[in-house]
Design an enzyme around this catalytic site. Structure first.
Site, short mmCIF file in Angstrom:
data_model
loop_
_atom_site.label_atom_id
_atom_site.label_comp_id
_atom_site.label_asym_id
_atom_site.label_seq_id
_atom_site.Cartn_x
_atom_site.Cartn_y
_atom_site.Cartn_z
N HIS A 69 8.34 -30.54 10.36
CA HIS A 69 7.64 -29.30 10.04
C HIS A 69 6.58 -29.51 8.96
O HIS A 69 5.58 -28.80 8.93
CB HIS A 69 8.64 -28.23 9.60
CG HIS A 69 9.68 -27.95 10.64
ND1 HIS A 69 9.38 -27.43 11.87
CD2 HIS A 69 11.02 -28.19 10.64
CE1 HIS A 69 10.48 -27.33 12.60
NE2 HIS A 69 11.48 -27.80 11.88
N THR B 290 2.78 -1.59 8.90
CA THR B 290 3.27 -2.49 9.96
C THR B 290 3.52 -3.90 9.46
O THR B 290 4.21 -4.69 10.11
CB THR B 290 2.23 -2.60 11.09
OG1 THR B 290 1.00 -3.09 10.51
CG2 THR B 290 1.98 -1.27 11.77
N GLY B 291 2.89 -4.25 8.36
CA GLY B 291 2.90 -5.63 7.86
C GLY B 291 1.73 -6.43 8.41
O GLY B 291 1.44 -7.52 7.91
N HIS C 35 11.30 -23.46 8.94
CA HIS C 35 10.26 -24.17 9.70
C HIS C 35 8.86 -24.04 9.12
O HIS C 35 8.03 -24.92 9.33
CB HIS C 35 10.23 -23.66 11.15
CG HIS C 35 11.38 -24.16 11.97
ND1 HIS C 35 11.42 -24.08 13.34
CD2 HIS C 35 12.55 -24.76 11.60
CE1 HIS C 35 12.55 -24.60 13.79
NE2 HIS C 35 13.26 -25.01 12.75
N ASP D 268 0.87 -1.18 0.00
CA ASP D 268 0.00 0.00 0.00
C ASP D 268 0.91 1.23 0.00
O ASP D 268 2.13 1.11 -0.19
CB ASP D 268 -0.99 -0.04 1.19
CG ASP D 268 -0.30 0.15 2.54
OD1 ASP D 268 0.95 0.19 2.59
OD2 ASP D 268 -1.02 0.23 3.55
N CYS E 96 3.11 -3.34 3.99
CA CYS E 96 2.24 -2.21 4.36
C CYS E 96 2.96 -1.47 5.48
O CYS E 96 4.17 -1.66 5.65
CB CYS E 96 0.83 -2.66 4.73
SG CYS E 96 0.72 -3.79 6.14
#
Ligand code: RB5
Length: 150
Positions: A134, A68-69, A99, A8, A66
């Site tokens: 995993h 903050t993510g 992982h 964004d 973005c």
């Protein structure tokens, strides 16, 4: 690698930096889903484009940014087959591959600096999934996604 990238307005500057870095690295085809400037937009519009293209296996990996993510993480996590990882340092970037077999790297443009982001992308693209125990865990998550569709 074929990589879809999107952001964004708050992630635009870092997205451009990462595109430059990927060009410097060479050997990658980058598909930029926008946004293309710093005018205010809604992050889901761009997160959806990148996550959908990863889910449909049109690309190998995705990168979303973005402010903050966090918003991009919420959006991308809705897509089946997408393993989106919000990373803030080299350790989480590496572990998200080893992982979690993350296929979308998410960063906060207002959180990580350009130098760190470049290193995170480098380690994220070059680290292999460990598999083994995993894989079983990821299968459980994927199964849950199927149950949640209805
Ligand atoms: C935009 O101001 C900001 O809310 C957005 O980039 C993101 O951080 C949302 O999670």
């Amino acid at each position: 690698m074929k990589i879809a990238i999107g952001s964004d307005h708050a992630g635009f500057e870092l997205k451009e930096e990462i595109k430059t870095y990927l060009k410097e690295l060479g050997g990658h085809e980058v598909i930029d889903h926008g946004t293309y400037d710093t005018r205010s937009v809604d992050y889901p519009d761009f997160g959806i484009k990148v996550a959908r293209s990863v889910a449909k296996k049109e690309v190998d990996r995705g990168i979303l940014i973005c402010g903050t993510g966090i918003g991009m993480s919420i959006v991308a996590g809705r897509f089946k087959g997408v393993r989106a990882a919000l990373c803030q340092d080299l350790y989480t970037a590496r572990m998200s591959r080893e992982h979690n077999d993350a296929n979308i790297l998410i960063m906060g443009g207002r959180v990580v600096g350009k130098g760190l982001a470049r290193e995170m992308v480098k380690i994220w693209l070059s680290t292999e999934f460990e598999g083994g125990r995993h894989s079983k865990r990821l299968e459980k998550i994927e199964k849950l996604m199927e149950e949640n569709i209805d």
